[in-house]
Design an enzyme around this catalytic site. Structure first.
Site, PDB file in Angstrom:
ATOM      1  CE1 TYR A  54      52.817  23.962  46.365  1.00 11.17           C
ATOM      2  CE2 TYR A  54      52.312  21.843  45.394  1.00 11.17           C
ATOM      3  CZ  TYR A  54      51.901  23.089  45.814  1.00 11.17           C
ATOM      4  OH  TYR A  54      50.583  23.462  45.684  1.00 11.17           O
ATOM      5  N   PRO A 199      41.033  21.238  50.864  1.00  6.70           N
ATOM      6  CG  PRO A 199      40.991  19.135  49.843  1.00  6.70           C
ATOM      7  CD  PRO A 199      41.914  20.276  50.183  1.00  6.70           C
TER       8      PRO A 199
END
Length: 270
Positions: A54, A199
Protein backbone atom coordinates in the site's frame (compact mmCIF):
# COMPACT_ATOMS: atom_id res chain seq x y z
CA UNK A 1 -18.53 -12.18 21.47
CA UNK A 2 -16.71 -9.07 20.28
CA UNK A 3 -13.16 -10.21 21.07
CA UNK A 4 -10.93 -12.83 19.48
CA UNK A 5 -7.45 -14.00 20.51
CA UNK A 6 -5.28 -14.27 17.41
CA UNK A 7 -2.86 -17.13 17.82
CA UNK A 8 -4.58 -17.88 21.11
CA UNK A 9 -3.09 -14.95 22.98
CA UNK A 10 -3.41 -11.67 21.03
CA UNK A 11 -6.83 -10.30 21.93
CA UNK A 12 -8.44 -7.80 19.55
CA UNK A 13 -11.89 -6.39 18.86
CA UNK A 14 -13.48 -8.53 16.15
CA UNK A 15 -14.27 -5.55 13.92
CA UNK A 16 -11.04 -4.08 12.63
CA UNK A 17 -10.05 -1.43 10.10
CA UNK A 18 -8.36 -1.79 6.72
CA UNK A 19 -6.09 1.18 6.01
CA UNK A 20 -5.54 0.51 2.30
CA UNK A 21 -7.91 3.26 1.10
CA UNK A 22 -6.33 6.06 3.12
CA UNK A 23 -4.70 8.70 0.88
CA UNK A 24 -1.05 9.23 1.81
CA UNK A 25 -0.05 12.17 -0.38
CA UNK A 26 0.70 15.42 1.45
CA UNK A 27 -2.18 17.87 1.72
CA UNK A 28 -5.78 17.82 2.98
CA UNK A 29 -6.23 14.18 1.96
CA UNK A 30 -3.40 13.06 4.21
CA UNK A 31 -4.72 15.16 7.08
CA UNK A 32 -8.11 13.49 6.66
CA UNK A 33 -6.44 10.07 6.64
CA UNK A 34 -4.70 10.81 9.93
CA UNK A 35 -8.02 11.90 11.40
CA UNK A 36 -9.70 8.68 10.24
CA UNK A 37 -6.95 6.50 11.75
CA UNK A 38 -7.15 8.34 15.05
CA UNK A 39 -10.95 8.11 15.09
CA UNK A 40 -10.69 4.35 14.54
CA UNK A 41 -8.70 4.03 17.74
CA UNK A 42 -11.08 6.35 19.60
CA UNK A 43 -13.99 4.10 18.62
CA UNK A 44 -12.28 1.09 20.16
CA UNK A 45 -10.83 -0.58 17.07
CA UNK A 46 -7.76 -2.56 18.12
CA UNK A 47 -6.75 -4.17 14.80
CA UNK A 48 -5.58 -2.06 11.85
CA UNK A 49 -4.44 -3.75 8.66
CA UNK A 50 -1.84 -2.34 6.28
CA UNK A 51 0.80 -3.71 3.88
CA UNK A 52 4.13 -3.00 2.25
CA UNK A 53 2.22 -2.92 -1.05
CA UNK A 54 0.00 0.00 0.00
CA UNK A 55 1.99 2.92 -1.33
CA UNK A 56 5.19 0.88 -1.02
CA UNK A 57 5.41 1.68 2.66
CA UNK A 58 3.64 5.05 2.60
CA UNK A 59 0.57 3.59 4.29
CA UNK A 60 2.69 2.18 7.11
CA UNK A 61 4.38 5.57 7.56
CA UNK A 62 0.99 7.30 7.63
CA UNK A 63 -0.27 5.06 10.43
CA UNK A 64 2.89 5.66 12.43
CA UNK A 65 2.49 9.42 12.01
CA UNK A 66 -1.13 9.22 13.10
CA UNK A 67 -0.91 6.76 15.97
CA UNK A 68 2.63 6.47 17.33
CA UNK A 69 3.17 5.93 20.21
CA UNK A 70 0.56 3.21 19.86
CA UNK A 71 -1.99 2.35 22.56
CA UNK A 72 -1.04 -0.83 24.40
CA UNK A 73 -4.00 -2.75 23.00
CA UNK A 74 -3.58 -1.70 19.35
CA UNK A 75 -2.33 -4.25 16.81
CA UNK A 76 -1.08 -2.88 13.49
CA UNK A 77 -0.69 -5.85 11.19
CA UNK A 78 1.19 -5.56 7.92
CA UNK A 79 1.88 -7.79 4.93
CA UNK A 80 4.96 -8.60 2.86
CA UNK A 81 5.72 -10.63 -0.25
CA UNK A 82 4.98 -8.13 -3.05
CA UNK A 83 7.66 -5.73 -4.31
CA UNK A 84 7.87 -2.88 -6.81
CA UNK A 85 9.73 -3.33 -10.07
CA UNK A 86 9.89 0.07 -11.77
CA UNK A 87 6.32 1.01 -12.57
CA UNK A 88 5.09 -2.53 -11.97
CA UNK A 89 5.13 -5.07 -9.15
CA UNK A 90 5.75 -8.78 -8.63
CA UNK A 91 5.52 -11.47 -5.97
CA UNK A 92 8.81 -11.80 -4.15
CA UNK A 93 8.97 -13.96 -1.04
CA UNK A 94 12.57 -15.05 -1.29
CA UNK A 95 14.03 -15.18 2.22
CA UNK A 96 16.37 -12.19 1.74
CA UNK A 97 13.54 -10.14 0.23
CA UNK A 98 11.12 -11.00 3.05
CA UNK A 99 13.71 -10.09 5.64
CA UNK A 100 14.32 -6.73 3.95
CA UNK A 101 10.59 -6.00 3.73
CA UNK A 102 10.08 -6.85 7.39
CA UNK A 103 13.00 -4.66 8.42
CA UNK A 104 11.51 -1.80 6.38
CA UNK A 105 8.12 -2.36 8.00
CA UNK A 106 9.63 -2.25 11.47
CA UNK A 107 11.32 1.04 10.64
CA UNK A 108 8.25 2.63 9.05
CA UNK A 109 5.91 1.53 11.81
CA UNK A 110 8.50 2.54 14.44
CA UNK A 111 8.29 -0.75 16.30
CA UNK A 112 10.71 -3.49 17.28
CA UNK A 113 8.20 -6.28 16.72
CA UNK A 114 5.26 -6.76 14.35
CA UNK A 115 2.71 -8.71 16.35
CA UNK A 116 1.01 -10.17 13.25
CA UNK A 117 2.88 -10.36 9.95
CA UNK A 118 1.05 -11.81 6.96
CA UNK A 119 2.46 -13.16 3.71
CA UNK A 120 0.56 -11.05 1.16
CA UNK A 121 0.72 -13.76 -1.48
CA UNK A 122 2.54 -17.06 -1.79
CA UNK A 123 5.37 -16.59 -4.28
CA UNK A 124 5.04 -19.32 -6.95
CA UNK A 125 8.73 -19.00 -7.82
CA UNK A 126 10.02 -19.70 -4.30
CA UNK A 127 9.60 -22.96 -2.35
CA UNK A 128 6.93 -22.54 0.32
CA UNK A 129 9.26 -23.96 2.95
CA UNK A 130 11.78 -21.20 2.16
CA UNK A 131 9.16 -18.46 2.40
CA UNK A 132 7.68 -19.62 5.68
CA UNK A 133 11.04 -20.68 7.03
CA UNK A 134 12.26 -17.10 6.65
CA UNK A 135 9.25 -15.77 8.52
CA UNK A 136 9.71 -18.43 11.21
CA UNK A 137 13.32 -17.28 11.63
CA UNK A 138 12.17 -13.68 11.99
CA UNK A 139 9.60 -14.80 14.54
CA UNK A 140 12.25 -16.71 16.48
CA UNK A 141 14.38 -13.55 16.47
CA UNK A 142 11.50 -11.64 18.03
CA UNK A 143 10.85 -9.37 15.05
CA UNK A 144 7.50 -11.05 14.31
CA UNK A 145 4.99 -12.20 16.88
CA UNK A 146 2.69 -14.35 14.73
CA UNK A 147 2.55 -15.41 11.08
CA UNK A 148 -0.46 -15.16 8.77
CA UNK A 149 -1.29 -15.87 5.13
CA UNK A 150 -3.41 -14.13 2.50
CA UNK A 151 -5.41 -15.43 -0.48
CA UNK A 152 -4.69 -19.12 0.09
CA UNK A 153 -6.53 -22.33 -0.66
CA UNK A 154 -7.35 -25.08 1.81
CA UNK A 155 -4.44 -27.12 0.49
CA UNK A 156 -1.99 -24.22 0.74
CA UNK A 157 -3.10 -23.56 4.31
CA UNK A 158 -2.62 -27.20 5.21
CA UNK A 159 0.85 -27.31 3.67
CA UNK A 160 1.82 -24.08 5.41
CA UNK A 161 0.71 -25.42 8.79
CA UNK A 162 3.09 -28.36 8.34
CA UNK A 163 5.93 -25.83 8.25
CA UNK A 164 4.98 -23.21 10.83
CA UNK A 165 2.10 -22.18 13.09
CA UNK A 166 -0.39 -20.03 11.18
CA UNK A 167 -2.31 -17.48 13.24
CA UNK A 168 -4.45 -15.83 10.55
CA UNK A 169 -5.71 -16.00 6.99
CA UNK A 170 -6.78 -12.93 5.02
CA UNK A 171 -8.95 -13.93 2.06
CA UNK A 172 -11.67 -12.14 0.12
CA UNK A 173 -15.06 -13.01 1.60
CA UNK A 174 -18.44 -11.37 2.14
CA UNK A 175 -22.16 -12.02 2.30
CA UNK A 176 -22.30 -12.03 -1.50
CA UNK A 177 -18.86 -13.53 -2.19
CA UNK A 178 -18.30 -16.90 -0.54
CA UNK A 179 -15.71 -18.39 -2.85
CA UNK A 180 -13.44 -19.19 0.09
CA UNK A 181 -16.08 -20.83 2.27
CA UNK A 182 -13.95 -23.97 2.60
CA UNK A 183 -10.95 -21.92 3.75
CA UNK A 184 -13.10 -20.23 6.39
CA UNK A 185 -14.29 -23.62 7.61
CA UNK A 186 -10.70 -24.88 7.82
CA UNK A 187 -9.75 -21.79 9.84
CA UNK A 188 -12.70 -22.24 12.18
CA UNK A 189 -11.81 -25.88 12.78
CA UNK A 190 -8.23 -24.88 13.67
CA UNK A 191 -9.05 -21.71 15.63
CA UNK A 192 -7.24 -19.55 13.05
CA UNK A 193 -8.35 -15.93 12.67
CA UNK A 194 -10.05 -15.25 9.32
CA UNK A 195 -9.76 -11.62 8.18
CA UNK A 196 -12.06 -11.10 5.20
CA UNK A 197 -10.96 -8.28 2.93
CA UNK A 198 -13.52 -6.47 0.79
CA UNK A 199 -16.08 -7.54 3.41
CA UNK A 200 -18.90 -5.16 2.48
CA UNK A 201 -18.43 -4.10 -1.15
CA UNK A 202 -20.87 -6.62 -2.55
CA UNK A 203 -23.49 -6.04 0.10
CA UNK A 204 -23.20 -2.28 -0.18
CA UNK A 205 -23.14 -1.83 -3.94
CA UNK A 206 -25.15 -4.78 -5.21
CA UNK A 207 -27.63 -5.33 -2.39
CA UNK A 208 -30.23 -7.92 -3.14
CA UNK A 209 -33.85 -7.34 -2.20
CA UNK A 210 -33.40 -9.70 0.75
CA UNK A 211 -30.45 -7.80 2.19
CA UNK A 212 -32.21 -4.47 1.67
CA UNK A 213 -35.32 -5.78 3.43
CA UNK A 214 -33.36 -6.96 6.47
CA UNK A 215 -31.52 -3.63 6.60
CA UNK A 216 -34.80 -1.72 6.54
CA UNK A 217 -36.25 -3.82 9.37
CA UNK A 218 -33.18 -3.18 11.51
CA UNK A 219 -32.87 0.50 10.65
CA UNK A 220 -29.41 -0.25 9.30
CA UNK A 221 -27.53 0.08 6.02
CA UNK A 222 -26.89 -2.87 3.75
CA UNK A 223 -23.18 -2.52 4.49
CA UNK A 224 -23.89 -2.84 8.21
CA UNK A 225 -25.99 -5.93 7.57
CA UNK A 226 -23.09 -7.41 5.59
CA UNK A 227 -20.69 -6.81 8.48
CA UNK A 228 -23.15 -8.07 11.10
CA UNK A 229 -23.62 -11.22 9.01
CA UNK A 230 -19.86 -11.80 8.93
CA UNK A 231 -19.62 -11.43 12.71
CA UNK A 232 -22.47 -13.90 13.12
CA UNK A 233 -21.16 -16.31 10.48
CA UNK A 234 -18.18 -17.56 12.50
CA UNK A 235 -16.45 -16.64 15.77
CA UNK A 236 -13.07 -16.60 14.00
CA UNK A 237 -14.07 -13.90 11.49
CA UNK A 238 -12.48 -10.47 12.00
CA UNK A 239 -13.73 -8.15 9.23
CA UNK A 240 -11.42 -5.27 8.23
CA UNK A 241 -13.62 -2.83 6.27
CA UNK A 242 -11.74 0.14 4.88
CA UNK A 243 -12.77 3.71 4.22
CA UNK A 244 -11.28 7.18 3.96
CA UNK A 245 -14.28 8.88 5.59
CA UNK A 246 -15.00 9.17 9.29
CA UNK A 247 -18.77 8.88 8.76
CA UNK A 248 -18.34 5.55 6.98
CA UNK A 249 -15.90 4.37 9.62
CA UNK A 250 -18.40 5.10 12.37
CA UNK A 251 -21.18 3.43 10.39
CA UNK A 252 -19.07 0.32 9.90
CA UNK A 253 -18.07 0.09 13.54
CA UNK A 254 -21.69 0.43 14.65
CA UNK A 255 -22.41 -2.85 12.83
CA UNK A 256 -20.87 -4.66 15.81
CA UNK A 257 -23.96 -3.70 17.83
CA UNK A 258 -26.44 -5.13 15.31
CA UNK A 259 -27.98 -8.47 16.24
CA UNK A 260 -29.28 -10.67 13.45
CA UNK A 261 -31.92 -13.17 14.50
CA UNK A 262 -32.00 -16.73 13.32
CA UNK A 263 -34.78 -15.77 10.93
CA UNK A 264 -32.65 -12.93 9.51
CA UNK A 265 -29.73 -15.30 9.02
CA UNK A 266 -31.91 -17.84 7.27
CA UNK A 267 -33.18 -15.18 4.89
CA UNK A 268 -29.62 -14.06 4.20
CA UNK A 269 -28.63 -17.57 3.25
CA UNK A 270 -26.58 -18.72 6.23
Amino acid sequence: MNEFAIGGDLSVHRLGFGAMRLPTESGPGREDSIAVARRAVELGITLIDTAHLYGWGANEELLAEALYPYPDDLVVTTKVGVVRTGDDWKYDARPDSLRAQVEEGLRRLRVERIELLQLHRIDPETPLADQLGALRDLRDEGKIGRIGLSEVTVDELARAREIVDIASVQNRYSLLDREYEAVLEACEAAGIAFLPWRPVLGAASNATAGIAAVAKELGATTAQVGLAWLLARSPVILPIPGTAKIAHLEENFAAAEITLTGEHLERLGS
